[in-house]
Design an enzyme around this catalytic site. Structure first.
Site, PDB file in Angstrom:
ATOM      1  N   SER A 160       0.832  -1.206   0.000  1.00  0.00           N
ATOM      2  CA  SER A 160       0.000   0.000   0.000  1.00  0.00           C
ATOM      3  C   SER A 160       0.872   1.263   0.000  1.00  0.00           C
ATOM      4  CB  SER A 160      -0.961  -0.062   1.196  1.00  0.00           C
ATOM      5  OG  SER A 160      -1.980   0.900   1.077  1.00  0.00           O
ATOM      6  N   ASP A 255     -10.398  -2.897  -4.484  1.00  0.00           N
ATOM      7  CA  ASP A 255      -9.389  -1.974  -3.988  1.00  0.00           C
ATOM      8  C   ASP A 255      -9.394  -0.731  -4.876  1.00  0.00           C
ATOM      9  OD1 ASP A 255      -7.087  -0.675  -3.163  1.00  0.00           O
ATOM     10  OD2 ASP A 255      -5.722  -2.328  -3.591  1.00  0.00           O
ATOM     11  N   HIS A 285      -8.106  -5.050  -0.373  1.00  0.00           N
ATOM     12  CA  HIS A 285      -6.894  -4.344   0.032  1.00  0.00           C
ATOM     13  C   HIS A 285      -6.583  -4.654   1.503  1.00  0.00           C
ATOM     14  CE1 HIS A 285      -4.002  -0.992  -0.393  1.00  0.00           C
ATOM     15  NE2 HIS A 285      -4.179  -0.880   0.909  1.00  0.00           N
TER      16      HIS A 285
END
Length: 315
Positions: A160, A255, A285
């Protein structure tokens, strides 16, 4: 949504717990909630041969690091190293939040993993996290011998926001701002803070990270809208990616970052970089740190470890 049943179960648990959306919280409240979720979502951490806390000199003082030495390595020989940047939108997360991931990656890859506790927003805004990521990576190269790391086999990675930092550090290295990196491991990375990709329109509710949560994170991280096109914030906007190291890119369908991750993998490939791209159509995610409930987390971590081993161990 076509979801992995484990992910579906996790989202049902979150709904039943009445967990508020991230963007409705203060950074302090979000950090508390993120930290509290660890016991529910993360399995017991794997044992490793050694865990050592270190500090790297940074632009505003020491940057805490943590070295993980995998089990079963031969004594004396230098091993590959993975410099790992944790996720959490540049606002959440620390050495503890990704301790389990780093241990698992170390054992699965047979690499020494160095986790980086970079400065967080909104207390420290862009480019603080990037500057710390670059300084920590430089420290690993400069101190490779004492860390037991082969400087010719240093990779960067992260999930991320950590994937964002890893990608940006890889661009910096390609531009000559750091020694040459051997590999980049990008796990559902943020690569375009302009938020122009279609998955921002698709992923707006029902999962833990939505378009609204990403707006919240980016507003806390950046000082101005003009910074959205700076390649240190948005690596996909770098003029040239052709000399960045070989890459692994993981994307997941549920996501808001999905489409930019796919576009980044394609652009790397188009510019002649060797890329392995894994796309999971049934995942959310953040699933990597949810392995107590989402069993795919362990499978994917094992696969990434095997790929790192193939890339960083020549035979």
């Amino acid at each position: 949504m076509v979801l992995d049943p484990d992910a579906e179960r996790l989202l049902a648990m979150v709904r039943e717990a009445g967990r508020p959306a991230l963007e409705t919280l203060t950074p302090a409240e979000a950090r508390f909630a993120y930290s509290a979720s660890r016991a529910v979502m993360q399995p017991e951490p794997q044992p490793v041969a050694e865990v050592r806390d270190l500090n790297a000199p940074g632009p505003l003082g020491d940057i805490p690091l943590r070295l993980y030495v995998p089990e079963g390595l031969p004594d004396g020989a230098a091993q590959p190293g993975l410099v790992y940047f944790h996720g959490g939108g540049w606002v959440l997360g620390d050495l503890e939040s990704h301790d389990g991931v780093c241990r698992h990656l170390a054992n699965a890859s047979r690499c020494r993993v160095v986790a980086v506790d970079y400065r967080m927003a909104p207390e420290y805004r862009f480019p603080a996290a990037f500057d710390d990521a670059a300084a920590a990576t430089r420290f690993v190269f400069d101190n490779a011998a004492s860390l037991g790391i082969d400087p010719a086999r240093v990779a960067v990675g992260g999930d991320s926001a950590g994937g964002n930092l890893a990608a940006a550090v890889a661009v910096l290295s390609a531009q000559g701002g750091l020694p040459k990196l051997a590999f980049q491991l990008l796990i559902y990375p943020v690569v375009d803070l302009a938020m122009t990709f279609d998955s921002y329109k698709r992923v707006t509710e029902g999962v833990l990270l939505t378009a609204a949560s990403m707006h919240w994170f980016i507003d806390l991280y950046l000082n101005s809208a003009a910074e959205r096109i700076d390649w240190r914030a948005s690596p996909i906007r770098a003029a040239d990616l052709s000399t960045t190291p070989s890459a692994f890119v993981l994307t997941v369908a549920h996501d808001p970052l999905c489409d930019e991750g796919i576009a980044y993998a394609k652009r790397l490939e188009q510019e002649g970089v060797r890329v392995a791209h894994m796309h999971l159509s049934d995942q959310i995610h953040g699933f990597l740190t949810m392995g107590k409930i989402v069993r795919a987390s362990a499978l994917v971590t094992d696969a990434m470890g095997a790929l790192l081993r193939k890339e960083l161990y020549p035979h």
